[in-house]
Scaffold this active site. Structure first.
Site, mmCIF file in Angstrom:
data_model
loop_
_atom_site.group_PDB
_atom_site.id
_atom_site.type_symbol
_atom_site.label_atom_id
_atom_site.label_comp_id
_atom_site.label_asym_id
_atom_site.label_seq_id
_atom_site.Cartn_x
_atom_site.Cartn_y
_atom_site.Cartn_z
ATOM 1 N N HIS A 77 64.180 102.838 -30.748
ATOM 2 C CA HIS A 77 65.407 103.492 -30.305
ATOM 3 C C HIS A 77 65.398 103.901 -28.828
ATOM 4 O O HIS A 77 66.374 103.728 -28.114
ATOM 5 C CB HIS A 77 65.678 104.726 -31.170
ATOM 6 C CG HIS A 77 66.930 105.449 -30.825
ATOM 7 N ND1 HIS A 77 68.163 105.078 -31.325
ATOM 8 C CD2 HIS A 77 67.159 106.504 -29.998
ATOM 9 C CE1 HIS A 77 69.095 105.886 -30.829
ATOM 10 N NE2 HIS A 77 68.507 106.753 -30.028
ATOM 11 N N ASN A 121 76.108 95.929 -21.949
ATOM 12 C CA ASN A 121 76.629 97.092 -21.240
ATOM 13 C C ASN A 121 75.602 98.173 -21.451
ATOM 14 O O ASN A 121 75.221 98.457 -22.580
ATOM 15 C CB ASN A 121 77.948 97.584 -21.847
ATOM 16 C CG ASN A 121 79.062 96.562 -21.724
ATOM 17 O OD1 ASN A 121 79.077 95.755 -20.815
ATOM 18 N ND2 ASN A 121 79.990 96.608 -22.661
ATOM 19 N N GLN A 136 75.773 92.426 -26.687
ATOM 20 C CA GLN A 136 76.845 91.875 -27.495
ATOM 21 C C GLN A 136 77.061 90.404 -27.168
ATOM 22 O O GLN A 136 76.648 89.938 -26.118
ATOM 23 C CB GLN A 136 78.148 92.636 -27.245
ATOM 24 C CG GLN A 136 78.046 94.110 -27.572
ATOM 25 C CD GLN A 136 79.370 94.818 -27.350
ATOM 26 O OE1 GLN A 136 80.340 94.552 -28.060
ATOM 27 N NE2 GLN A 136 79.421 95.684 -26.374
ATOM 28 N N CYS A 153 69.203 101.629 -35.636
ATOM 29 C CA CYS A 153 67.800 101.792 -36.030
ATOM 30 C C CYS A 153 67.630 101.166 -37.428
ATOM 31 O O CYS A 153 68.596 101.012 -38.166
ATOM 32 C CB CYS A 153 67.426 103.269 -36.064
ATOM 33 S SG CYS A 153 66.936 103.941 -34.460
ATOM 34 N N HIS A 178 70.700 103.137 -28.359
ATOM 35 C CA HIS A 178 69.765 102.105 -28.821
ATOM 36 C C HIS A 178 69.923 100.810 -27.996
ATOM 37 O O HIS A 178 71.044 100.364 -27.789
ATOM 38 C CB HIS A 178 70.033 101.821 -30.305
ATOM 39 C CG HIS A 178 68.917 101.107 -30.978
ATOM 40 N ND1 HIS A 178 68.126 101.703 -31.945
ATOM 41 C CD2 HIS A 178 68.441 99.855 -30.820
ATOM 42 C CE1 HIS A 178 67.213 100.832 -32.343
ATOM 43 N NE2 HIS A 178 67.384 99.701 -31.674
ATOM 44 N N CYS A 221 71.470 107.062 -35.546
ATOM 45 C CA CYS A 221 71.741 105.780 -34.899
ATOM 46 C C CYS A 221 71.986 104.671 -35.926
ATOM 47 O O CYS A 221 71.150 104.429 -36.792
ATOM 48 C CB CYS A 221 70.570 105.397 -34.005
ATOM 49 S SG CYS A 221 70.752 103.762 -33.280
ATOM 50 N N HIS A 225 70.763 97.478 -27.012
ATOM 51 C CA HIS A 225 71.490 96.403 -27.687
ATOM 52 C C HIS A 225 72.457 95.733 -26.721
ATOM 53 O O HIS A 225 72.821 96.294 -25.696
ATOM 54 C CB HIS A 225 72.271 96.932 -28.900
ATOM 55 C CG HIS A 225 73.467 97.767 -28.526
ATOM 56 N ND1 HIS A 225 73.365 99.048 -28.032
ATOM 57 C CD2 HIS A 225 74.792 97.495 -28.555
ATOM 58 C CE1 HIS A 225 74.562 99.532 -27.789
ATOM 59 N NE2 HIS A 225 75.463 98.610 -28.091
HETATM 60 ZN ZN LIG Z 1 68.439 103.558 -32.785
#
Ligand SMILES: [Zn+2]
EC number: 2.7.7.12
Length: 359
Positions: A134, A174, A189, A75, A185, A72, A187
């Site tokens: 994660h 998203n 935007q 991470c 992971h 990833c 996250h």
């Molecule tokens: Zn990750």
């Protein structure tokens, strides 16, 4: 909260948002990175009066199947592996997207004819890592962690609004493979656009024409609270409801009770009250069918330079899942004509979500 600005090997900015003042942010990105690609070009569609960002460089983007923590890029780094985040741990981190649709890194742009115009895709695209864990998700963040994410969102909204040429800042997440997300992971935007987006222009046009007792968005909120049948959850400062004319099978709009233009204008009390309400709605989404709910979570903020008194900060959250094994796809009517057909009654969607929130 401590904010530390650093730079990655290719010059992109990376910003740590730390809960502790003594966090060590001296780690350096030692990866050999290619130079950054140039910004997209914007092409004008005279039929719809919309700008389309054409990003040729995104085709060359390497596909990274990063379902596991071992590969990833979001991470933290370790002794044996360098990721986008040089530090060995972080609370919340924001960095410039490696393959942005909008940036300050211009190439050369040529006229293309066809009644179109071309201009560079001025702006910025950033990635926000909500947690270093994660396998977590936004729905499982603590209220304090959501608070830190909101501080980062507010900080970025204020900063990106100050970039010359930026007209609107869009904060979003998203989530889920069904939405096309290859990075598991947690996250989100942030897009800083060099124009006001089509949906915002539509909503603000309606707000300008509205002849009600108050602001259009405030009147919608008051009416939904009075009707009550579509309210999913509420506290003293926020209300979450399914809109009467929802487009998506499961769609929830979350409004602060006070009209503010953007995330940077929220008070500390409003940020604190948002966290438990929002995560309870997200958990209700996941609990509906007992399978991960793919969703898009979109903050609607006022444009940077116009109609700020008309706009009303709110979140529009929706899923494309309509049943355990069934997704809503945008087919002919929606994709070609922008005419939505929803298979789930909004009042029924609200009842289903409300029963999960109450659990
Ligand atoms: Zn990750």
């Amino acid at each position: 909260m401590k904010r530390t600005i650093t730079h990655l090997a290719d010059g992109r900015e990376l910003i740590y948002f730390d809960r502790r003042d003594d966090a060590d942010r001296s780690a350096i990105d030692r990866r050999p990175l290619e130079p950054r690609p140039v910004a997209s070009e914007l092409r004008y569609d005279p039929l719809t009066e919309e700008w389309i960002a054409v990003a040729g460089h995104r085709q060359t983007r390497t596909f990274q199947p990063a379902g596991t923590a071992a590969e990833c890029p979001l991470c933290p780094s370790s002794d044996t592996r360098s990721t986008e985040i040089p530090a060995y741990d972080y609370d919340v981190v924001v960095f410039e997207n490696r393959f942005p649709s909008f940036s300050g890194n211009f190439g050369t742009y040529h006229e293309v004819g066809g009644l179109s115009q071309v201009r560079p895709g001025v702006g910025r695209c950033e990635v926000v890592c909500f947690t270093s864990e994660h396998s977590s998700s936004f729905s499982r963040l603590s209220d304090a962690q959501v608070g830190l994410v909101m501080e980062a969102w507010a900080d970025r909204t204020a900063e990106l609004s100050g970039i010359e040429g930026v007209e609107q800042v869009f904060v979003f997440e998203n989530r889920g493979e069904e939405i096309g997300i290859t990075l598991a992971h947690p996250h989100g935007q942030i897009y800083a656009y060099p124009y006001v987006t089509p949906r915002t222009r539509l909503q603000l046009g309606a707000a300008a024409r509205h002849r009600g007792p108050g602001n259009l968005f405030a009147d919608v909120l008051a009416a939904e609270r009075a009707t009550g049948t579509r309210v999913v959850a509420a506290n003293e400062l926020w209300t979450a409801f399914v809109p009467a004319a929802a487009r998506w099978p499961f769609e929830v709009h979350i409004y602060p009770h006070r009209q503010v233009p953007d995330l940077a204008a929220l008070s500390e009390a409003e940020r604190a009250a948002f966290a438990p309400l929002y995560t309870s709605v997200l958990r209700a989404f996941d609990d509906l069918f007992g399978v991960v709910m793919p969703y898009i979570s979109a903050w609607h903020q006022a444009p940077v330079r116009q109609d700020r008194e008309l706009a009303y900060l709110h979140l529009e959250l929706f899923s494309i899942r309509r049943a355990p094994g069934k997704l809503k796809y945008l087919a002919g009517s929606e994709s070609a004509m922008g005419a939505f057909v929803n298979d789930v009654l909004p009042e029924e969607a609200a009842r289903m979500l409300r029963s999960q929130v109450d659990h």
